[in-house]
Scaffold this motif. Structure first.
Motif, PDB file in Angstrom:
ATOM      1  N   CYS A  70       0.827  -1.205   0.000  1.00 25.44           N
ATOM      2  CA  CYS A  70       0.000   0.000   0.000  1.00 25.44           C
ATOM      3  C   CYS A  70       0.866   1.262   0.000  1.00 25.44           C
ATOM      4  O   CYS A  70       0.528   2.266  -0.641  1.00 25.44           O
ATOM      5  CB  CYS A  70      -0.932   0.006   1.212  1.00 25.44           C
ATOM      6  N   HIS A  71       1.990   1.193   0.713  1.00 25.02           N
ATOM      7  CA  HIS A  71       2.922   2.326   0.746  1.00 25.02           C
ATOM      8  C   HIS A  71       3.460   2.616  -0.650  1.00 25.02           C
ATOM      9  O   HIS A  71       3.489   3.762  -1.105  1.00 25.02           O
ATOM     10  CB  HIS A  71       4.060   2.015   1.725  1.00 25.02           C
ATOM     11  N   LEU A  72       3.877   1.577  -1.351  1.00 21.76           N
ATOM     12  CA  LEU A  72       4.369   1.747  -2.719  1.00 21.76           C
ATOM     13  C   LEU A  72       3.276   2.305  -3.624  1.00 21.76           C
ATOM     14  O   LEU A  72       3.517   3.214  -4.434  1.00 21.76           O
ATOM     15  CB  LEU A  72       4.864   0.408  -3.262  1.00 21.76           C
ATOM     16  N   LEU A  73       2.081   1.755  -3.477  1.00 12.76           N
ATOM     17  CA  LEU A  73       0.971   2.192  -4.314  1.00 12.76           C
ATOM     18  C   LEU A  73       0.628   3.655  -4.074  1.00 12.76           C
ATOM     19  O   LEU A  73       0.472   4.434  -5.029  1.00 12.76           O
ATOM     20  CB  LEU A  73      -0.253   1.310  -4.047  1.00 12.76           C
ATOM     21  N   ILE A  74       0.517   4.059  -2.816  1.00 16.72           N
ATOM     22  CA  ILE A  74       0.107   5.429  -2.539  1.00 16.72           C
ATOM     23  C   ILE A  74       1.217   6.417  -2.876  1.00 16.72           C
ATOM     24  O   ILE A  74       0.948   7.570  -3.252  1.00 16.72           O
ATOM     25  CB  ILE A  74      -0.356   5.598  -1.066  1.00 16.72           C
ATOM     26  N   ARG A  75       2.469   5.988  -2.796  1.00 14.27           N
ATOM     27  CA  ARG A  75       3.557   6.885  -3.209  1.00 14.27           C
ATOM     28  C   ARG A  75       3.452   7.165  -4.709  1.00 14.27           C
ATOM     29  O   ARG A  75       3.637   8.300  -5.151  1.00 14.27           O
ATOM     30  CB  ARG A  75       4.910   6.286  -2.853  1.00 14.27           C
ATOM     31  N   ALA A  76       3.155   6.118  -5.479  1.00 10.24           N
ATOM     32  CA  ALA A  76       2.937   6.314  -6.914  1.00 10.24           C
ATOM     33  C   ALA A  76       1.718   7.204  -7.154  1.00 10.24           C
ATOM     34  O   ALA A  76       1.753   8.135  -7.975  1.00 10.24           O
ATOM     35  CB  ALA A  76       2.757   4.962  -7.597  1.00 10.24           C
ATOM     36  N   MET A  77       0.637   6.920  -6.440  1.00 13.68           N
ATOM     37  CA  MET A  77      -0.588   7.704  -6.612  1.00 13.68           C
ATOM     38  C   MET A  77      -0.361   9.173  -6.267  1.00 13.68           C
ATOM     39  O   MET A  77      -0.896  10.065  -6.934  1.00 13.68           O
ATOM     40  CB  MET A  77      -1.702   7.118  -5.743  1.00 13.68           C
ATOM     41  N   GLN A  78       0.449   9.426  -5.228  1.00 16.51           N
ATOM     42  CA  GLN A  78       0.689  10.809  -4.827  1.00 16.51           C
ATOM     43  C   GLN A  78       1.476  11.562  -5.885  1.00 16.51           C
ATOM     44  O   GLN A  78       1.180  12.721  -6.203  1.00 16.51           O
ATOM     45  CB  GLN A  78       1.416  10.855  -3.489  1.00 16.51           C
ATOM     46  N   ARG A  79       2.483  10.913  -6.460  1.00 18.11           N
ATOM     47  CA  ARG A  79       3.232  11.567  -7.544  1.00 18.11           C
ATOM     48  C   ARG A  79       2.308  11.867  -8.723  1.00 18.11           C
ATOM     49  O   ARG A  79       2.381  12.936  -9.329  1.00 18.11           O
ATOM     50  CB  ARG A  79       4.383  10.681  -8.004  1.00 18.11           C
ATOM     51  N   ILE A  80       1.441  10.901  -9.052  1.00 21.52           N
ATOM     52  CA  ILE A  80       0.509  11.102 -10.163  1.00 21.52           C
ATOM     53  C   ILE A  80      -0.456  12.238  -9.835  1.00 21.52           C
ATOM     54  O   ILE A  80      -0.749  13.082 -10.684  1.00 21.52           O
ATOM     55  CB  ILE A  80      -0.242   9.795 -10.471  1.00 21.52           C
TER      56      ILE A  80
END
Length: 301
Positions: free
Chosen positions: A170-180
């Protein structure tokens, strides 16, 4: 279907059923695509609790996102008190908090993530710029991840090692989502004086966030590359949850890939316009996962 979902979620009191229905209408207004995915792909018993968590997150964001920094801090302090009182007493004068309190009764782990999320709101209220990737990581860890975990915890595995792996995914996913998010919303964020793209990356690329150009194109591709790496690393996430939840998690990850593709296509034009995933592609993704969910259900009978 909604009445059946409320029944299966254990929400039987008339007032609470009205409260959850009110939150459902709100979520459908501000997060139509996400609601559609949850409605189609999640088990009915979980849907009202997901709605309650998302509605609470949105209400919090709305309350602390207006006014001066001092006004926002005051709003957060007032809201923090109301939330904690509702969770402690199991009731509130506010429908959104009555739903949150009931959901926390059914899913006690929600309380932990509400606490982490409220503490992280201090950072959300205070930040004006993101200096570098280290500060972005702090923002994600303190605010973005707790926000995601309000709903993700409802899907988390019970096994402790698996839960740890799920949280890391989830950490990896939300870090990607935040950059997007920061790329998609670039014009709006710049107008508000709160651009989220790391300032050192802007300087390194010589980019002007207000004007399309080759330098901004390089910046967008650099940030998109970081997001793509995190999305790739988060690929195993659906396999960490129980089978009934996998279609929804696969769809969630898949939509982020569509968002990323749209950002890359937009490139330097993000200085003047926002971007978003292709609606037909997102609909096809949901349809594919819905068909797969029905096939799995029939096979499991």
């Amino acid at each position: 279907m909604w009445k059946r979902a409320l029944d299966r979620a254990g929400v039987r009191e008339p007032r609470l059923r009205r409260d959850y229905t009110e939150q459902r209408r709100a979520v459908r207004r501000f997060a139509a695509a996400e609601y559609a995915a949850a409605r189609i792909l999640l088990p009915a018993a979980l849907l009202p609790h997901v709605v309650a968590a998302v509605a609470f997150m949105h209400e919090t964001d709305d309350r602390i996102d207006r006014g001066t920094p001092d006004e926002r801090l005051a709003a957060l302090a007032e809201w923090d008190g109301l939330v904690r009182k509702a969770l402690a007493g199991g009731d509130s004068t506010l429908p959104v908090l009555r739903c949150l309190a009931r959901t926390a009764e059914h899913h006690p782990e929600v309380r932990v993530h509400v606490d982490e999320f409220l503490r992280g709101c201090d950072r959300e209220v205070a930040w004006r710029t993101i200096a570098d990737d280290e500060e972005l990581e702090e923002y994600v860890g303190e605010y973005s991840l707790p926000a995601l975990m309000l709903t993700a915890c409802l899907l988390a595995p019970e096994d402790v090692p698996a839960r740890a792996a799920f949280t890391e995914g989830c950490h990896l996913l939300i870090r990607a989502m935040q950059r997007i998010d920061f790329l998609e919303d670039l014009p709006e964020d710049v107008r508000a004086g709160r651009p989220g793209v790391p300032a050192d990356a802007v300087t390194r690329n010589g980019a002007d966030l207000t004007r399309p150009g080759a330098a901004l194109g390089r910046l967008v591709e650099e940030q998109a590359g970081h997001a793509a790496a995190d999305l790739a690393a988060a690929t195993p996430l659906p396999d960490l949850v129980a089978p009934p939840y996998r279609p929804f998690v696969r769809a969630l990850v898949g939509v982020q890939r569509l968002r990323l593709d749209a950002v890359r296509r937009a490139g330097a034009s993000l200085a003047t316009r926002s971007s978003g995933p292709s609606a037909p592609a997102a609909a096809l993704l949901l349809l594919r996962e819905a068909v797969g969910r029905v096939a799995w259900w029939r096979h499991d009978l």
